[in-house]
Each structure stands twice: as C-alpha cells, then as structure tokens.
Design a protein around this motif. Sequence first.
Motif, PDB file in Angstrom:
ATOM      1  N   THR A   6       0.803  -1.232   0.000  1.00 16.12           N
ATOM      2  CA  THR A   6       0.000   0.000   0.000  1.00 16.12           C
ATOM      3  C   THR A   6       0.832   1.277   0.000  1.00 16.12           C
ATOM      4  O   THR A   6       0.269   2.375   0.006  1.00 16.12           O
ATOM      5  N   HIS A   7       2.170   1.152  -0.003  1.00 12.30           N
ATOM      6  CA  HIS A   7       2.986   2.380   0.050  1.00 12.30           C
ATOM      7  C   HIS A   7       4.411   2.081  -0.410  1.00 12.30           C
ATOM      8  O   HIS A   7       5.157   1.387   0.287  1.00 12.30           O
ATOM      9  N   CYS A   8       4.774   2.571  -1.591  1.00 13.36           N
ATOM     10  CA  CYS A   8       6.176   2.446  -2.024  1.00 13.36           C
ATOM     11  C   CYS A   8       6.560   3.648  -2.886  1.00 13.36           C
ATOM     12  O   CYS A   8       5.701   4.391  -3.359  1.00 13.36           O
ATOM     13  N   HIS A   9       7.868   3.827  -3.019  1.00 14.05           N
ATOM     14  CA  HIS A   9       8.420   4.933  -3.820  1.00 14.05           C
ATOM     15  C   HIS A   9       9.284   4.307  -4.907  1.00 14.05           C
ATOM     16  O   HIS A   9      10.501   4.238  -4.771  1.00 14.05           O
ATOM     17  N   LEU A  10       8.612   3.830  -5.945  1.00 14.46           N
ATOM     18  CA  LEU A  10       9.345   3.108  -6.990  1.00 14.46           C
ATOM     19  C   LEU A  10      10.323   4.010  -7.723  1.00 14.46           C
ATOM     20  O   LEU A  10      11.371   3.560  -8.170  1.00 14.46           O
ATOM     21  N   GLY A 101      -1.196  12.411  -0.634  1.00 15.54           N
ATOM     22  CA  GLY A 101      -0.075  12.026   0.217  1.00 15.54           C
ATOM     23  C   GLY A 101       1.180  11.732  -0.578  1.00 15.54           C
ATOM     24  O   GLY A 101       1.125  11.705  -1.800  1.00 15.54           O
ATOM     25  N   GLU A 102       2.333  11.505   0.117  1.00 16.93           N
ATOM     26  CA  GLU A 102       2.203  11.588   1.530  1.00 16.93           C
ATOM     27  C   GLU A 102       2.348  13.019   1.992  1.00 16.93           C
ATOM     28  O   GLU A 102       2.991  13.850   1.351  1.00 16.93           O
ATOM     29  N   CYS A 103       1.738  13.291   3.143  1.00 21.74           N
ATOM     30  CA  CYS A 103       1.822  14.605   3.741  1.00 21.74           C
ATOM     31  C   CYS A 103       1.819  14.372   5.254  1.00 21.74           C
ATOM     32  O   CYS A 103       1.586  13.251   5.705  1.00 21.74           O
ATOM     33  N   LEU A 170      -2.510   5.992   8.749  1.00 25.50           N
ATOM     34  CA  LEU A 170      -1.278   6.323   9.457  1.00 25.50           C
ATOM     35  C   LEU A 170      -0.214   5.444   8.832  1.00 25.50           C
ATOM     36  O   LEU A 170      -0.142   4.251   9.124  1.00 25.50           O
ATOM     37  N   HIS A 171       0.572   6.013   7.930  1.00 28.30           N
ATOM     38  CA  HIS A 171       1.505   5.199   7.162  1.00 28.30           C
ATOM     39  C   HIS A 171       2.777   4.951   7.959  1.00 28.30           C
ATOM     40  O   HIS A 171       3.205   5.814   8.726  1.00 28.30           O
ATOM     41  N   CYS A 172       3.356   3.761   7.799  1.00 26.51           N
ATOM     42  CA  CYS A 172       4.589   3.381   8.490  1.00 26.51           C
ATOM     43  C   CYS A 172       4.508   3.779   9.965  1.00 26.51           C
ATOM     44  O   CYS A 172       5.384   4.444  10.491  1.00 26.51           O
ATOM     45  N   THR A 220       5.646  -1.449   2.245  1.00 22.78           N
ATOM     46  CA  THR A 220       7.116  -1.538   2.291  1.00 22.78           C
ATOM     47  C   THR A 220       7.767  -0.193   2.589  1.00 22.78           C
ATOM     48  O   THR A 220       8.802  -0.140   3.234  1.00 22.78           O
ATOM     49  N   ASP A 221       7.204   0.917   2.057  1.00 27.49           N
ATOM     50  CA  ASP A 221       7.895   2.203   2.024  1.00 27.49           C
ATOM     51  C   ASP A 221       9.210   2.048   1.241  1.00 27.49           C
ATOM     52  O   ASP A 221      10.177   2.767   1.480  1.00 27.49           O
ATOM     53  N   ALA A 222       9.247   1.077   0.320  1.00 22.23           N
ATOM     54  CA  ALA A 222      10.441   0.831  -0.502  1.00 22.23           C
ATOM     55  C   ALA A 222      10.856   2.129  -1.201  1.00 22.23           C
ATOM     56  O   ALA A 222      10.000   2.912  -1.587  1.00 22.23           O
TER      57      ALA A 222
END
Length: 287
Positions: A6-10, A101-103, A170-172, A220-222
């Motif tokens: 649900t959250h990555c920075h490819l 997001g993210e913010c 609420l991410h990570c 992941t927040d990869a």
Amino acid sequence: MRFIDTHCHLNLMAGQGIDMDLALREACADGLTHAVQIATDLTTARQGRELCSRWNAASDMPEMSYTAGLHPEAADQGGSVPAIVSFIEDHESDGNFLGIGECGLDYFHSTEFAPEQKSILRTFFELAERLGLPVILHLRDSRVYEPGETRSVRDALQILHQFPSVRGVLHCFTYTYEEAAPFIERGWFVSYSGILTFKTATALQSGACRVPLSQLLVETDAPFLSPVPHRGEVNRPGYVRHTLEFLSRLRERECGESSENVISAIYENSLRFLKWKRILQEGLYAR
Ligand SMILES: [Zn+2]
C-alpha cells in the motif's frame, strides 16, 4: 498467496540500482496483485501518473495506483502546494488516482519547519474534505514518547479535529496503540512497514495486536526499511509479504486469530483502501 503493497516509492528504487520493471514482474509472479506509488512532491506525483499508465498496460505487472502530495521534509517547497492542489483537482477522477499524500508532520531532525508543515497539512486536509479523498499521513518524531506525548501525532490530531470527515492511513506507523487510537476511532487505517519485524520493535508489535483487524494494512515504504530477512538491503514491493507473514503469525500467537484469516483480512482491507475514494465520495463510508 496474494498480497498488496500500500505504500512504495518506486521512482527512488532506480537510484538504488534496482530494475523496477523486473522487481515488479518478479513480485507479481510471487503474488503481489497491486502496489501504490506514493508521491513526495509535484515531480514524483507526475512520475507516478506516468509510471501507472505505462505499467498498467502490461498484464504481467501488479496493478498500480498513485497519489499526489508534499512530504513534510520538503516543507521548504511550500511554494509548490498550489500546483500540487491543481494536479490533484485535475486528476482526482483518474481510476488509478488513490488520494492525497504523503503529507504530514516530521519533527525527526528539527521542528524548525513545524509551522509550514502544519499549514500545508491543513491545506491538504481541507482538500481531502472538499473532494472526498483519503489521506496518506506521515508522522515522525525524534523518539517514541509516552502515549499522548508524541508531538507530531498530537499536532496532526489537533488539525484533524477541524476536518472531521477526513479519513486516511497512518503510514509506516511506529508509535503506541494509544497514539493511534483516536485515528482508529475515526475509521482510519494503521499501516505497518518492515520496522514491525525488527527484533527491538516489541512495543510496536504489542500495539499491532490491538488494532482492529479490519483497520490493518501493511506496506514496504520501498526502497527504505526492508523487513527481516532482508534488513539492510534495498527494499522492494515484493518484500511486503515478509511483514504480512510476520504480522499474521504475531496475531495468531497473541490474539488467537488464524494466520490465514489475518492474511486474507489484510488483503480485503487493502482492496478497500484502493477504492476508498469512491467509498468516501459516494457516501458509502461505514466502519
Ligand atoms: Zn513513504
């Protein structure tokens, strides 16, 4: 097994020597059905939109969604907020546009930009309320405080009070259950990254057992925060399964839930998260 990041920075993975296309194809073969490319500024929002349209044309890739926002550590780029708001207004009806997001608020290095971060967050909450979009919220302090004392969480909650219909994730999340509870009561999701799998993360793990199963997500927040057994490596969306499996075993042990149940519930939650925009906009929202 099917799973979702649900959250990555490819866009940041390429700079770390990872072939994004290959990593996604491998992850897809392993069971990753969807991933969300999270923007940190205007450039990465535009990149996310382009990457989604390229990848979603391929059948051997996970289905991609994207977001637009400004990371609180980029609060010095506050001048770009009106352009980000326009970008969101222009693309919010795209099928693959997930939300804002993210913010958020990041007091990790200093609180020097706290006033700017708060004012930008207020703008994004206002927009989220007006357009019925979910928010991907980043909150970080320099250490874990006692419940109620984490300044970034407390400040975000104070702003959120003015926008009662805003929902998000609420991410990570790295704080206690008590810190998450006011957001959980408002119907927010709580998302755990690879940090959950670290041996020292015992307080986080006990909090993750108390979040209602229907409000749990993993990410992941990869390329950051690789879970055990890949700790220290460059993270990638496929590694989300390790965090998911860890959480499912943890809840089986601590809450008596079957791990298969936990895995399928988190998959269903993630699908709900992906189409949350429609749920909010059509007033179908229910906890
Ligand atoms: Zn992130």
